[in-house]
Design a protein around this motif. Structure first.
Motif: not given
Length: 265
Positions: A179-192
């Motif tokens: 991989g060349t870049f990472t995305i971590s999404n916690l929006g679905m857990f209610g994290i702003n």
């Protein structure tokens, strides 16, 4: 001389006495910390968690992190998502749109799609985005390859397949290593908003929060309005990406998110 000595004596007598140095309080004796009677159970770390722990500890210790935030208004993107579903029967998630926007922004700002080779920065020739997925044994980052060249439907299908097999422990090594870049999404857990640790040897990871309804004012002449705002925080390796490059990338990402029709091109 007598006059001088007399004046000096008078001045010395008139001067206030020097304030005495404050006395320090006696040291406080601290006894042993009492142990509670609450029981606990030691959870053995899986092999994956041990590897994750070792790599992230090394990253945070060795990589000079800095962080840049951008706020993205989601309302146009959410409306576009509904339109795709209603008119074209295409179901995509907000995260799929984030991935596509990030891929196009990396294409436009290739300096952010780079890594540190030990002595210099190198640009990657492809845009391969690692997407953090929670599994029972720990986080894993399956890779969506050539994101800048894939359409939304392909990205959606790819992410669903990778995430499903990741949770079942059925990914091949080449599907999550690299991989060349990472995305971590916690929006679905209610994290702003939150900060993420860089996934070496990559130079950046983007932490994506959930959308919140916020009152915004566009200008002094405009009326206040309510919009859905999402905060994305970019963690950067300062050896590779400087503040100007980070800002250029986030501006490009924000532009694609604000004009989702561009994601179809």
């Amino acid at each position: 001389e007598a006059t001088t000595e007399g004046a000096a004596s008078t001045a010395a007598a008139a001067a206030p006495a020097a304030a005495a140095a404050p006395s320090l309080p006696p040291p406080v004796e601290v006894g042993p910390v009492p142990m509670t009677d609450v029981g606990y159970e030691e959870a053995n770390a899986s092999g994956m968690r041990k590897v994750i722990s070792k790599r992230l500890t090394a990253s945070f210790a060795e990589v000079p992190h800095f962080y840049v935030d951008v706020e993205v208004e989601l309302d146009a993107l959410l409306a576009f998502r509904k339109e795709l579903k209603a008119k074209h029967e295409v179901a995509v998630s907000v995260n799929d749109l984030v991935i596509r926007s990030a891929g196009l922004a990396l294409r436009d700002v290739p300096e952010a799609n780079a890594f540190w080779n030990g002595s210099a920065a190198e640009l990657n020739s492809t845009v391969d985005i690692s997407v953090a997925v929670a599994t029972p044994t720990g986080l894993i980052t399956p890779i969506v390859q050539n994101v800048d060249k894939k359409g939304l439907v392909d990205i959606t299908t790819n992410v669903k397949d990778l995430a499903g097999r990741a949770k079942e422990g059925k990914l091949a090594p080449e599907e999550y290593q690299g991989g060349t870049f990472t995305i971590s999404n916690l929006g679905m857990f209610g994290i702003n908003q939150f900060s993420a640790v860089i996934n070496q040897p990559q130079a950046c990871i983007m932490a994506v929060g959930g959308g919140t309804r916020t009152v915004v004012v566009d200008s002094k002449e405009s009326e206040p309005r309510v919009a859905t705002i999402m905060t994305s925080r970019l963690s950067c390796d300062r050896r590779v990406v400087d503040e100007a490059i980070a800002a250029q990338y986030l501006q490009a990402f924000q532009s694609y998110m604000n004009k989702p029709q561009l994601l179809m091109m």
